[in-house]
Design an enzyme around this catalytic site. Sequence first.
Site, mmCIF file in Angstrom:
data_model
loop_
_atom_site.group_PDB
_atom_site.id
_atom_site.type_symbol
_atom_site.label_atom_id
_atom_site.label_comp_id
_atom_site.label_asym_id
_atom_site.label_seq_id
_atom_site.Cartn_x
_atom_site.Cartn_y
_atom_site.Cartn_z
ATOM 1 N N ARG A 1 0.830 -1.219 0.000
ATOM 2 C CA ARG A 1 0.000 0.000 0.000
ATOM 3 C C ARG A 1 0.857 1.259 0.000
ATOM 4 O O ARG A 1 0.461 2.311 -0.485
ATOM 5 C CB ARG A 1 -0.978 -0.009 1.207
ATOM 6 C CG ARG A 1 -1.839 1.233 1.267
ATOM 7 C CD ARG A 1 -3.071 1.103 2.163
ATOM 8 N NE ARG A 1 -2.816 0.473 3.437
ATOM 9 C CZ ARG A 1 -2.163 1.059 4.464
ATOM 10 N NH1 ARG A 1 -1.728 2.297 4.348
ATOM 11 N NH2 ARG A 1 -1.981 0.410 5.588
ATOM 12 N N TYR B 1 -17.588 14.079 -15.084
ATOM 13 C CA TYR B 1 -18.147 12.729 -14.882
ATOM 14 C C TYR B 1 -19.037 12.784 -13.637
ATOM 15 O O TYR B 1 -18.638 13.351 -12.608
ATOM 16 C CB TYR B 1 -16.984 11.740 -14.706
ATOM 17 C CG TYR B 1 -17.420 10.359 -14.321
ATOM 18 C CD1 TYR B 1 -18.308 9.638 -15.107
ATOM 19 C CD2 TYR B 1 -16.930 9.762 -13.165
ATOM 20 C CE1 TYR B 1 -18.711 8.364 -14.753
ATOM 21 C CE2 TYR B 1 -17.323 8.484 -12.810
ATOM 22 C CZ TYR B 1 -18.221 7.795 -13.604
ATOM 23 O OH TYR B 1 -18.610 6.536 -13.240
ATOM 24 N N ASP C 1 -8.672 16.754 -14.875
ATOM 25 C CA ASP C 1 -8.961 15.368 -15.242
ATOM 26 C C ASP C 1 -8.678 15.248 -16.744
ATOM 27 O O ASP C 1 -9.401 15.808 -17.575
ATOM 28 C CB ASP C 1 -10.421 15.029 -14.906
ATOM 29 C CG ASP C 1 -10.738 13.549 -15.139
ATOM 30 O OD1 ASP C 1 -10.098 12.944 -16.030
ATOM 31 O OD2 ASP C 1 -11.621 13.017 -14.451
ATOM 32 N N LYS D 1 -9.726 3.885 -19.025
ATOM 33 C CA LYS D 1 -10.136 4.319 -20.368
ATOM 34 C C LYS D 1 -8.987 4.155 -21.373
ATOM 35 O O LYS D 1 -8.472 3.071 -21.526
ATOM 36 C CB LYS D 1 -10.658 5.751 -20.271
ATOM 37 C CG LYS D 1 -11.639 5.991 -19.123
ATOM 38 C CD LYS D 1 -12.888 5.182 -19.308
ATOM 39 C CE LYS D 1 -13.931 5.254 -18.224
ATOM 40 N NZ LYS D 1 -13.616 5.565 -16.874
#
Length: 402
Positions: free
Chosen positions: A59, A112, A184, A209
Amino acid sequence: MDDVRRAGPHTRIIHGGQQADPETGAVSTPIYQSSTFAFTDADQGAARFGGKPGCKYTRLGNPTVAALERNIALLEHGCGALGAASGMAAINTVYLALLEQDAHAVVTDCVYGPTRTVLETEYARFGVQASFVDSSHPDNVARALRPNTKLVFVESPANPTLKLTDIARCADLAHRAGALLAVDNTFASPYLQNPLQLGADVVVHSMTKFINGHTDVVAGMIVAREEHVLERLRAVHVNLGGTMDPHQAWLVLRGIKTLGLRMERAQANARALAYYLQRHADVKWVNYPGLVDHPQHALMKQQMRGPGAIVTFGVRGGLETGRRLINSVELATLAVSLGGIETLIEHPASMTHAGVSAEERRKAGITEDLVRIAVGCEDYEDLEKDLEQALEKASREAAAGV
Ligand code: LCS
């Protein structure tokens, strides 16, 4: 090669931040599928937790994830990057790291859906304020800035209206107000646009994407221009826990190798499809920044290296005929998401942006008749044939009232 940074775009995508595995010479980055890493002794463990380089716990950092982070940081001209479990995990790290109680954010209105709703429904509970504006007019951003504005967050091109925001202008406005600009860059990908070079402080990607491009991974990335911003983001990201898994990183490393090739082909298909739709009698309007009569065509050429592979349009007969159309495609797939090798088609008002109120959608320009097509890499003739038969079927059914 001495400095891959100075190489051409495809070379940078393929080789940026990559090296053969020092242990084995493996050319493909190995998947370091390990949650933790052994220390040689107590001193080494303490030194690593004290800030010395070296692996500790996945992590907090992982060699496979780091290979992808180096690659995207180089492509975006950032000082470093942080892999995230999803695009939304990346966005939430940016919000949590750069906002605070009573802070204010200025955000593109047609982002979005969840990028907007999470501010309205969750961060608002902690006293964060947000103004959603049409950032394609920088004056709207300027007017929305307040003394407590800490973050300007824009999506350009925006999902699904494809509105562009002048990134350099917004960076200037944000900085004068003492705020940071985050962009973004999902719709453009680093192949077509580099917001940090235009003055932005942070870039986020949904790598689900174009970057991964094969519709088989959900993933995100955060890139920062300056070290102190990266360290602030890192501190939040590793504790928030939306970090990236090594296997996920490996799949994206594999997918990104062909980003330039895929983007060129999908964009050429999108351009041809936009012209085709524009000429079609059953199509009422077409929106694609690559069209010379698109109101932001000049801004596209100024800040992007191409208009991308998403086209939106509305058919005569509005929502009902549009629904018939998306039910009639045979080659394109009726599904949300975008940027994959295959063509996807969807209806934002009832799908990706259903969580945004009808009134806010109307204000943001997400009309009820808007159909979004995320153009893939198939043969163009086959895509055109598919849309031709779907448009024909939709208008025939609409006329017959079935
Ligand atoms: N940013 C943009 C511009 C997006 O389009 C999406 C997802 C995200 C962030 C979130 O990324 P994720 O967490 O899903 O990796 N966009 C989607 C869409 O248009 N259809 O399905 C998902």
